[in-house]
Scaffold this motif. Structure first.
Motif, PDB file in Angstrom:
ATOM      1  N   GLU A 123       0.805  -1.218  -0.003  1.00 17.78           N
ATOM      2  CA  GLU A 123      -0.120   0.099   0.166  1.00 17.78           C
ATOM      3  C   GLU A 123       0.779   1.283  -0.003  1.00 17.78           C
ATOM      4  N   SER A 124       2.129   1.316   0.895  1.00 13.78           N
ATOM      5  CA  SER A 124       2.824   2.228   0.624  1.00 13.78           C
ATOM      6  C   SER A 124       3.512   2.699  -0.601  1.00 13.78           C
ATOM      7  N   GLN A 154       0.609   4.169  -2.480  1.00  8.03           N
ATOM      8  CA  GLN A 154       0.445   5.568  -2.116  1.00  8.03           C
ATOM      9  C   GLN A 154       1.522   6.593  -2.564  1.00  8.03           C
ATOM     10  N   LEU A 155       2.699   6.409  -2.509  1.00  9.29           N
ATOM     11  CA  LEU A 155       3.709   7.266  -2.927  1.00  9.29           C
ATOM     12  C   LEU A 155       3.940   7.630  -4.516  1.00  9.29           C
ATOM     13  N   HIS A 191       1.279   7.475  -6.105  1.00  8.40           N
ATOM     14  CA  HIS A 191       0.122   8.263  -6.242  1.00  8.40           C
ATOM     15  C   HIS A 191       0.568   9.860  -6.291  1.00  8.40           C
ATOM     16  N   CYS A 192       1.260  10.161  -5.026  1.00 11.65           N
ATOM     17  CA  CYS A 192       1.966  11.207  -4.646  1.00 11.65           C
ATOM     18  C   CYS A 192       2.731  11.726  -5.862  1.00 11.65           C
ATOM     19  N   LEU A 200      14.201   1.998   3.094  1.00 12.65           N
ATOM     20  CA  LEU A 200      12.572   1.421   3.160  1.00 12.65           C
ATOM     21  C   LEU A 200      12.162   1.700   1.655  1.00 12.65           C
ATOM     22  N   GLU A 242       7.154   5.626   8.002  1.00  8.38           N
ATOM     23  CA  GLU A 242       6.124   5.360   6.741  1.00  8.38           C
ATOM     24  C   GLU A 242       5.300   6.786   6.754  1.00  8.38           C
ATOM     25  N   VAL A 262       5.140   9.491   3.547  1.00 10.07           N
ATOM     26  CA  VAL A 262       3.828   9.662   2.844  1.00 10.07           C
ATOM     27  C   VAL A 262       3.580  11.342   2.817  1.00 10.07           C
ATOM     28  N   GLY A 295      -8.218  13.888  -2.214  1.00 12.47           N
ATOM     29  CA  GLY A 295      -7.703  12.817  -2.992  1.00 12.47           C
ATOM     30  C   GLY A 295      -6.255  12.377  -2.819  1.00 12.47           C
ATOM     31  N   LEU A 296      -5.528  13.111  -1.814  1.00 14.90           N
ATOM     32  CA  LEU A 296      -4.197  12.625  -1.588  1.00 14.90           C
ATOM     33  C   LEU A 296      -4.086  11.389  -1.121  1.00 14.90           C
ATOM     34  N   LEU A 297      -4.937  10.979  -0.200  1.00 16.69           N
ATOM     35  CA  LEU A 297      -4.690   9.653   0.375  1.00 16.69           C
ATOM     36  C   LEU A 297      -5.701   8.555  -0.246  1.00 16.69           C
ATOM     37  N   ILE A 298      -4.966   7.673  -1.122  1.00 23.15           N
ATOM     38  CA  ILE A 298      -6.013   6.635  -1.952  1.00 23.15           C
ATOM     39  C   ILE A 298      -6.666   5.683  -1.016  1.00 23.15           C
ATOM     40  N   ASN A 318      -7.164   2.593   0.732  1.00 17.60           N
ATOM     41  CA  ASN A 318      -6.471   1.211   1.142  1.00 17.60           C
ATOM     42  C   ASN A 318      -6.638   1.186   2.419  1.00 17.60           C
ATOM     43  N   GLU A 319      -6.335   0.016   2.906  1.00 18.93           N
ATOM     44  CA  GLU A 319      -6.469  -0.430   4.246  1.00 18.93           C
ATOM     45  C   GLU A 319      -5.685   0.411   5.382  1.00 18.93           C
ATOM     46  N   SER A 320      -4.330   0.737   4.751  1.00 14.05           N
ATOM     47  CA  SER A 320      -3.407   1.594   5.632  1.00 14.05           C
ATOM     48  C   SER A 320      -4.123   2.899   5.924  1.00 14.05           C
ATOM     49  N   ASN A 321      -4.750   3.604   4.884  1.00 12.85           N
ATOM     50  CA  ASN A 321      -5.202   5.077   4.656  1.00 12.85           C
ATOM     51  C   ASN A 321      -6.679   4.941   5.455  1.00 12.85           C
TER      52      ASN A 321
END
Lengths: 225, 855
Positions: free
Chosen positions: A56-57, A60-61, A63-64, A103, B106, B110, B142-145, B147-150
């Motif tokens: 997921e990381s 997400q990264l 995407h950013c 990481l 993490e 992010v 919309g920054l955080l997609i 998913n489970e973590s977010n």
């Protein structure tokens, strides 16, 4: 039918001390194995958690960061300007990722039909091998981001398109390593000491109580007798 | 000590659970010292009840005359629990800390990438109109997609007034308290707690990423924030991303449920393994040689480790059947649904095991170790062939060869189990039934399930099979060694004629529980597996009903109302378990459902063993066996579509409710001693005819031409006072009633008695014990009481012998002297009647039923 019934008599078992020794060995073995398995269980759980988190990381990264890639800069033909663009993106990516982080890493690859060339990358990025490049190109052809697992490192490949084109001109690669998060060995001796002390105390208490109960019963039986 | 009361015990367990859950929710909902104190009070109250329950448990164990070995196991479990708890807390703390560090790293990453994201959307703008700010807020969301973590993360944006239209201070932007130049907006519009203006200004000035912890909406969050610049380098604001912070000690956090289940499974595994190994060592340390000058060369407990290891070896491989390559191949060849194909190896295994059980019945009149060793060896060979993947060379026939090997393996196990059961029957018939014998296969099944799941999780397919092979080989070796003694005694004592009575061991445990638990074992297990829970954790849920059954049948319910109430509650809980799953199929609800089913089994087993006579129990269990198989298969088929299972849950709940209503309006079973015995039984009772019996005897014994009468008017205590144990062959003419001797060897703490009696034993080593003394100790309370009276009043050789070592038999122990006297009087009357009428007494303990396999 009582005549069919045989008298039942148990034989004496071996020396009591032998059984006691065996019991102690069993208990210690059980404690050691149980401790090991519990720690393994924790490590596995942690491993799975970080693994899921890594996937997921990277997504997400990606995407950013992907919005920051200007496709026009990828097409510069002048070598000096190209070097400048590469330097710019290298700095941008380095600024976008935690300094010294092991990481995560990030890279931009320009791609053609069956080839990929590194355009810019963070300092910690390792060049992709043939298999990874093949996966990257294959995923780019789908037009969708895709994640792959290579030896405890997750890679997410995100295609970058020029306006109006369906084939990607570049790929953004973000990786996340998920097994370097916890070095339990650094504290394991301390933990083993604690476990040993707890186990030792419990065993002493266990046999102390057993002995006391036996002594009490003997005394009581003698007095009754 | 009062008799165990299932209702009060259950009430206490429910209170403990409620207190812990309450503490958990209070700790989550209330912040500050008040919440902590309240949670601590609740936990302290729960701990006090746990201690109270533990004290009661020890007293109950003592009152139940659980053996010295049993107490050793309990202590062993307590030691392991203490160690495991300390490790659990210690590791939770370490890993929670590490988890926090990982989260923090993490989150910093992010937010740093988020800075780039925002910068890309801001561009070179230096001022923002109202519409641009609204657009920026959409970008923020919309920054955080997804998913489970977010899922629980929040992103906040703090904008400086000097880049915005100062007139904008309406939602989604709010003026920051304590500052007149900052607007704040959040991706979660219900958030109203913001960073302080000082922190924002400081971050903006430093240009660095920072982290802190703060409380948002009553929950603790770890937050990371970074300055946001336009592409022209102008400071626009600060971006903040918040993530829930794990608790300091994540006993209720970070993957705790699975870990707790895993640790519990390990504890159960080692306690059961301790039982089996110590039993083995206990017997191994005895003199090996057959000594004709002694009464017996070996105790009847020899069968216990055999049952343990066979049961464990049989069950341990069941998890790996899911990995059978035959499943996929058959799926491809026959176009079967995947779920149905996964069922095929289990069906084949069940068929093989049952076939083995049938084959194991022959020859009927001899007892030989060879079939056991042969059966297990055969199983080992089949497993070796399977592991060696010889079937892989057989092309299209490979899956069928694989299935055939599964069939043959199960067949070997079935034969071994049946023959071991016959040894148990023989031993019981000769020396008195070993009323705790059923614990061996039950514990073996528990240990096998957990160990199988453990190695299923940890090791490869080949390594799994190697371990299965080794375990089966060990079982074979143990059988061959241990059973030789019994074989000698069988020939010596009965001239090769074996008065076998029905063995009611693991079958009872597995089958009775199976009907109620097949849902859990199959359906919930698959549901948990689908949620990514490890097999070891699932195995804890799977074995809980077995342990619950063993516990429940040691509890007695005396009054008719309490028996009916227990059955009612059992049905209610079962229905509730399905309703819970119908309401929500979350992970927590699944575990709650397992817990309800386990409680249900305690009530069920407590009730049926208080209500029913052994013959009726056997008949009941035989029906349940068939129903259990059907239910398991149905559960598998239903499990093909886990998500669309709402109607299944509803249907199951309705079925359980019907069972509940049925209990309310049905008559209780008649008493076995109301039934006139078949004349053939009495006619042959004095004949010196070899007796080979089977479980059908119990059915026949309970069938009579007499009109069925309820026994509502008769107290249950009377039912237990005159147990009848009628056994005979399949052919009626050979029916003989066996008086199984009573077992007074359950002196729980008899070390001193041993010393006292050893002298007597040495004086006359070959003398026999007084059978009447044994007979007087029936399983039921009154008989035990009378036995105790007689044995104390008239010491004899048998008593001394029996009191020496056998620590698994019940030891008379009562506190109510009046009741004891009454029981003694009744028992005396019974004995007189038996002598006069040659009426057989019997062992009517609950541990019966021939053991199949812990399937």
């Amino acid at each position: 039918m009582e005549q069919n019934k045989l008298n039942y008599k148990r034989l004496q078992i071996g020396p009591v001390w032998l059984r006691t020794v065996i019991e102690i060995v069993l208990i210690i073995t059980a404690i050691v194995v149980c401790s090991y398995l519990t720690i393994r269980s924790y490590e596995n759980t942690f491993y799975e958690a970080t693994k899921d988190s890594a996937i997921e990381s990277t997504q997400q990264l990606s995407h950013c960061v992907i919005g920051a890639v200007d496709t026009n800069l990828l097409d510069i033909e002048d070598p000096s300007r190209m070097e400048y663009a590469k330097s710019y993106y290298t700095d941008l990516l380095n600024d976008s990722f935690t300094e010294g982080s092991i990481l995560n890493s990030c890279a931009i690859y320009t791609v053609s039909q069956s080839d990929a060339v590194l355009f810019a990358a963070t300092d910690g990025h390792s060049a992709l091998n043939q298999k990874q490049i093949a996966d990257m190109i294959a995923s780019g052809q789908t037009g969708q981001p895709a994640s792959f697992d290579y030896d405890e490192v997750y890679y997410t490949y995100t295609p970058i398109f020029r306006d109006g084109e369906t084939a990607p001109c570049a790929m953004l690669v973000v990786s996340s390593q998920y097994m370097n998060s916890f070095d339990y060995n650094s504290v394991v001796m301390e933990r083993l000491t604690t476990i040993a002390i707890v186990s030792g105390v419990m065993i002493i208490v266990y046999y102390g109580i057993s002995g006391a109960v036996s002594a009490y019963k003997k005394r009581k039986a003698v007095s009754v007798g | 000590m009062k008799k165990a009361n299932i209702l009060t015990v259950s009430l206490r367990i429910a209170i403990i659970a409620a207190l812990f859950v309450g503490a958990f929710y209070i700790n989550s909902a209330l912040t500050g010292i008040a919440g902590t104190i309240l949670a601590c009070v609740l936990i302290a109250a729960a701990a006090a009840i746990v201690v109270n329950l533990a004290v009661w448990g020890f007293k109950w164990l003592k009152n139940e005359r659980v053996s010295e070995l049993g107490l050793h196991i309990v202590r062993f479990a307590i030691i392991l629990s203490a160690v495991a708890l300390s490790i659990f807390v210690m590791l939770s703390k370490d890993y929670t800390k590490q988890h926090s560090l990982t989260n923090e790293t993490e989150l910093c990453q992010v937010v740093l990438a988020g800075e780039v994201y925002m910068q890309n959307h801001i561009g070179e703008a230096t001022t923002f109109s109202s519409s641009e700010l609204n657009s920026l807020h959409n970008d923020l969301k919309g920054l955080l997609i997804a998913n489970e973590s977010n899922a629980e993360r929040i992103s906040n944006l703090y904008m400086f007034h000097d880049v915005t239209d100062t007139a904008i201070n309406t939602p989604p932007y709010y003026p920051l308290e304590g500052s007149d130049n900052i607007l704040a907006a959040s991706s979660n519009e219900s958030v109203s707690e913001w960073l302080s203006a000082d922190v924002i200004n400081e971050v903006s000035r430093s240009g660095e990423v920072r982290t802190t912890t703060r409380t948002i909406a009553g929950s603790k969050y770890l937050t990371a924030f970074a300055p946001v610049y336009s592409t022209s380098g102008m400071a626009v604001g600060v971006l903040e991303i918040c993530a829930p912070q794990p608790a300091a000690i994540s006993v209720f956090g970070f993957a705790t449920l699975e870990l707790m289940l895993t640790v519990a499974a390990l504890l159960i595994l080692f306690s059961c393994a301790f039982y089996g190994v110590i039993q083995f060592i206990d017997i191994a340390l005895r003199p090996k040689r057959y000594d004709p000058t002694r009464i017996l060369p070996c105790g009847r407990e020899s069968i216990r480790p055999v049952s343990f290891f066979i049961s464990a070896a049989t069950v341990i491989q069941l998890p790996v059947l899911l990995l059978s390559p035959a499943s996929e191949a058959v799926t491809a060849q026959l176009s079967l649904p995947l779920g149905l194909a996964a069922l095929i190896p289990f069906i084949v295994y069940l068929l093989g095991a049952n076939l083995g059980l049938v084959l194991g019945r022959f020859p009927k009149n001899t007892l030989k170790v060879l079939p056991i060793a042969g059966g297990l060896t055969f199983a080992v060979v089949c497993m070796i062939l399977k592991t060696a993947k010889l079937s892989a060379f057989a092309g299209a026939a490979a899956p069928y060869i694989d299935l055939a090997l599964i069939l043959f393996t199960a067949l070997g196990h079935g034969v071994a189990f049946r023959v071991a059961s016959r040894y148990q029957l023989h031993s019981d018939a000769q020396y008195g039934r070993d009323k705790y014998a059923y614990l061996s296969p039950a514990f073996g099944a528990i240990a096998g399930i957990i160990f199988g799941a453990l190695i299923f999780d940890e090791l490869s397919f080949t390594a799994n099979n190697i371990i299965f092979i080794l375990l089966t080989a060990v079982a074979a070796a143990v059988c061959f060694t241990m059973l030789r003694d019994i074989e000698f005694t069988a020939d010596d004592g009965m001239n090769g004629k074996n008065p076998l009575v029905t063995f009611r061991g693991a079958l009872m445990v597995v089958i009775a529980v199976g009907a109620a638990c097949c849902f859990e074992w199959v359906y919930i297990s698959l549901h948990l597996a689908a949620n990514g829970i490890s097999a070891t954790a699932i195995s804890c849920c799977a074995v809980a009903p077995i342990a619950a059954f063993c516990f429940g049948n040691r509890l007695s319910l005396k009054t008719r109302n309490s028996q009916r109430l227990a059955l009612f509650i059992s049905g209610l809980l079962t229905a509730g378990a399905f309703v819970v799953m119908a309401v929500s199929q979350s992970l927590n609800m699944t575990v709650v459902s397992c817990a309800l089913i386990t409680l249900s089994v305690i009530f069920l087993s407590s009730a049926i063993y208080s209500v029913l006579q052994p013959a009726e129990i056997n008949r009941c269990l035989r029906i349940l066996r068939v129903l259990g198989y059907i239910a398991v298969i149905l559960s598998f088929i239903m499990a093909v579509n886990l998500t669309g299972s709402f109607y299944f849950y509803i249907a199951a709940a309705v079925a359980a409710a019907f069972a509940l209503i049925f209990i309310l309006f049905s008559r209780f079973p008649r008493r076995i001693d109301d039934i006139e015995l078949i004349p053939a039984l009495a006619a042959h009772e004095d004949d010196d005819i070899p007796v080979v019996a089977n479980e059908d005897a119990f059915i026949l014994a309970s069938v009579s031409d007499e009109p069925e009468t309820g026994y509502a008017e008769e107290p249950v205590a009377e039912i237990e006072e005159e147990p009848v144990f009628a056994v005979y062959e399949d052919e009626v003419e050979e029916v003989v009633i066996i008086d199984t001797p009573e077992d007074t060897t359950e002196e729980a703490e008899e070390e001193i008695v041993e010393e006292i009696t050893e002298e007597e034993t040495e004086q006359d080593d070959s003398s026999c014990e007084d059978p009447s003394a044994e007979d007087s100790t029936e399983d039921d309370t009154s008989s035990e009481e009378s036995s105790d009276e007689s044995s104390e009043a008239v010491p004899n050789e048998g008593d001394t012998d029996l009191s020496e070592e056998d620590s698994w038999m019940p030891m008379p122990n009562y506190e109510d002297s009046a009741e004891a006297e009454e029981s003694a009087a009744q028992d005396t009357a019974e004995e007189t009647e038996q002598e006069t009428e040659s009426e057989p007494s019997s062992d009517t303990d609950e541990s019966g039923e021939e053991s199949v396999i812990a399937l």
